[in-house]
Design a protein around this motif. Structure first.
Motif, short mmCIF file in Angstrom:
data_model
loop_
_atom_site.label_atom_id
_atom_site.label_comp_id
_atom_site.label_asym_id
_atom_site.label_seq_id
_atom_site.Cartn_x
_atom_site.Cartn_y
_atom_site.Cartn_z
N LEU A 186 0.87 -1.18 0.00
CA LEU A 186 0.00 0.00 0.00
C LEU A 186 0.90 1.23 0.00
O LEU A 186 1.40 1.64 1.04
N ALA A 187 1.12 1.77 -1.19
CA ALA A 187 1.98 2.95 -1.31
C ALA A 187 1.35 4.13 -0.60
O ALA A 187 0.15 4.38 -0.71
N GLY A 188 2.18 4.89 0.12
CA GLY A 188 1.67 5.98 0.93
C GLY A 188 1.05 7.12 0.18
O GLY A 188 0.30 7.91 0.76
N GLU A 189 1.33 7.23 -1.13
CA GLU A 189 0.79 8.35 -1.90
C GLU A 189 -0.38 7.94 -2.79
O GLU A 189 -0.95 8.76 -3.51
N ASP A 190 -0.78 6.66 -2.73
CA ASP A 190 -1.74 6.14 -3.71
C ASP A 190 -2.95 5.50 -3.04
O ASP A 190 -2.90 4.33 -2.66
N PRO A 191 -4.06 6.25 -2.91
CA PRO A 191 -5.26 5.70 -2.26
C PRO A 191 -6.15 4.88 -3.18
O PRO A 191 -7.31 4.60 -2.85
N SER A 192 -5.64 4.48 -4.33
CA SER A 192 -6.48 3.76 -5.30
C SER A 192 -7.01 2.45 -4.74
O SER A 192 -8.10 2.01 -5.14
N GLN A 198 5.90 0.57 0.01
CA GLN A 198 6.87 0.99 -1.01
C GLN A 198 6.23 2.00 -1.96
O GLN A 198 5.14 1.80 -2.48
N THR A 199 6.93 3.10 -2.22
CA THR A 199 6.39 4.16 -3.06
C THR A 199 6.39 3.78 -4.53
O THR A 199 7.26 3.04 -5.01
N TYR A 200 5.40 4.32 -5.26
CA TYR A 200 5.36 4.16 -6.72
C TYR A 200 6.20 5.23 -7.41
O TYR A 200 6.39 5.17 -8.63
N GLN A 201 6.70 6.19 -6.67
CA GLN A 201 7.42 7.30 -7.28
C GLN A 201 8.80 6.90 -7.78
O GLN A 201 9.37 7.57 -8.64
N GLN A 203 -5.17 11.95 -0.62
CA GLN A 203 -3.79 11.47 -0.62
C GLN A 203 -3.11 11.74 0.72
O GLN A 203 -2.41 10.89 1.26
N ASP A 204 -3.33 12.93 1.26
CA ASP A 204 -2.73 13.29 2.54
C ASP A 204 -3.29 12.41 3.66
O ASP A 204 -2.54 11.92 4.52
N GLN A 205 -4.59 12.22 3.66
CA GLN A 205 -5.23 11.40 4.68
C GLN A 205 -4.78 9.94 4.56
O GLN A 205 -4.53 9.26 5.56
N TRP A 206 -4.68 9.46 3.34
CA TRP A 206 -4.25 8.08 3.08
C TRP A 206 -2.84 7.85 3.63
O TRP A 206 -2.57 6.82 4.27
#
Length: 436
Positions: free
Chosen positions: A185-191, A240-243, A399-402
């Motif tokens: 669950l990437a920290g920037e991606d709430p998909s 792990q980030t997707y960036q 995104q921030d909340q996720w």
């Protein structure tokens, strides 16, 4: 605007529910008196072969492809053209959800041209191009959602293949003592949250009479949040980030994370970059909610856009329909480098293109079952997801909340509560009628 006038606008212009700054389209078709009609098409994907095929098979319409640098450049270009009232294309690759773009006054109503063609499209694909039953673009659908698991690791530790999200949690608990995460669950991606809610048949926005209704605490949202909370609380997922895509792929290839919700467009990338685990992966049905009465996958689609100000919306619609529903149109997307086609997400029967979408080595001995898994995912897609006129800003807040929820600074329930307040407050601040 007086309240009575605003309510009339809300009722008469469907989901153009913002106040005075919103303009809905009412374009009339202006056909050329002589010669073929020229349609300018903006896209950042390599669309020239598709355009060439259309032009070679049609005489009354000709398409001019204007290559764009990327999504942000395309979005800025259209907004600038709309503000200037000139040099507006008639067809565009999508850069946002239709309701949000409509609320900016950027889209043409193409209902009269789409309605006769509805039978050419997969029913689930139609929703993403609509606003309250009217079409503001040509449906493109979306890729099928399924899961791929590192079957070698599952088998090594005797963990059953998951069929439900509860099974995924159980698998995570069984794998954790071995240093293996069940998902990422990437920290920037709430998909993942959005997809779970869509799969369950939920949405955050709906329309009630002439107002928006906002419900982040629907039963479907709460059920999705509960699954994610268990995954986070028990330390079963990576973040792990997707960036940094190369680092992410390398991490997946280590065998330390073993379950990937995915779609066809991602498979070639895994095939090219997995070194250690190539052939270890197996495509399986997307896990379902426990007790679900019908197999479902999230399939929130999108649309090929017909901008407001287009002089030939009828012809633009004809081009878009051909691109997304004809065999010639799909075949023209063939990529020699990957041996695959753009996924025909709007087609009722995508089976002729499935085999080309499955890499030769990624799934090893499990490759033969991929076609059935992908076909089932495609046929079972559901799209109840409705995007409101302020969703661009809402998504940034989400995104921030996720990021806080996946790192356990807040709970997923708190995320939903915070988003409910933020979204309602934001709509009200914009002068948009809202109820909750």
């Amino acid at each position: 605007m007086p309240r009575t006038r605003r309510r009339a606008v809300l009722a008469g212009l469907a989901l153009c529910l913002a106040a005075t700054t919103v303009a809905c389209s009412s374009d009339t078709d202006k056909n050329s008196a002589s010669g073929p009609v020229e349609i300018e098409y903006w896209a950042w994907s390599p669309a020239q072969p598709v355009v060439d095929k259309f032009n070679a098979t049609h005489t009354d319409i000709k398409v001019k492809f204007v290559k764009q640098a990327d999504l942000p450049t395309t979005a800025t270009g259209l907004r600038n053209a709309a503000a200037a009232g000139s040099k507006i294309p008639c067809l565009m690759q999508n850069f946002g959800d239709v309701p949000a773009l409509l609320s900016e006054g950027l889209l043409s109503d193409v209902t009269d041209y789409m309605k006769p063609a509805e039978s050419k499209f997969k029913p689930a694909s139609l929703v993403g191009a609509q606003v309250q039953g009217k079409y503001y673009g040509i449906p493109t659908g979306t890729g099928p959602t399924f899961m791929m698991i590192n079957r070698a690791i599952y088998d090594k530790y005797g963990v059953p293949v998951p069929k439900t999200w509860d099974d995924v949690i159980a698998a995570g608990k069984a794998l954790k003592p071995h240093g293996v995460q069940v998902m990422n669950l990437a920290g920037e991606d709430p998909s993942t949250l959005v997809n779970l809610i869509t799969q369950a048949g939920g949405t955050w926005y709906s329309v009630q009479n002439d107002s928006w209704k906002v419900d982040f605490l629907s039963p479907e949202s709460v059920a999705a949040a509960n699954i994610l909370q268990q995954l986070a609380d028990n330390g079963l997922v990576a973040n792990q980030t997707y960036q940094d895509r190369p680092a992410l792929i390398a991490y997946f290839d280590e065998g330390k994370m073993v379950s990937l919700p995915t779609s066809t467009w991602q498979l070639t990338n895994y095939e090219l970059h997995f070194k250690k685990t190539i052939g270890h992966w197996e495509p399986i049905d997307l896990p379902q909610f426990a007790g679900a009465t019908k197999f479902a996958t999230p399939a929130h689609g999108n649309a090929l856009l017909v901008p407001k100000g287009c002089q030939h919306p009828k012809e633009a619609s004809e081009v878009g329909i051909w691109m997304n529903t004809s065999k010639d149109g799909i075949d023209a997307t063939y990529d020699k480098a990957t041996g695959s086609y753009a996924w025909p997400g709007a087609m009722p029967d995508p089976s002729p293109w499935i085999d080309a979408a499955v890499p030769q080595k990624l799934f090893g001995s499990h490759r033969p079952q991929a076609k059935a898994v992908i076909n089932k995912a495609s046929a079972s897609g559901v799209d109840n997801w409705l995007v409101g006129p302020n969703y661009t800003g809402v998504f940034k807040e989400l995104q921030d909340q996720w990021a806080q929820a996946v790192t356990k600074k807040i709970t997923f329930r708190q995320l939903l509560e915070n988003m409910q307040k933020f979204t309602v407050d934001d709509l009200q601040a914009k002068g948009i009628s809202v109820t909750n």
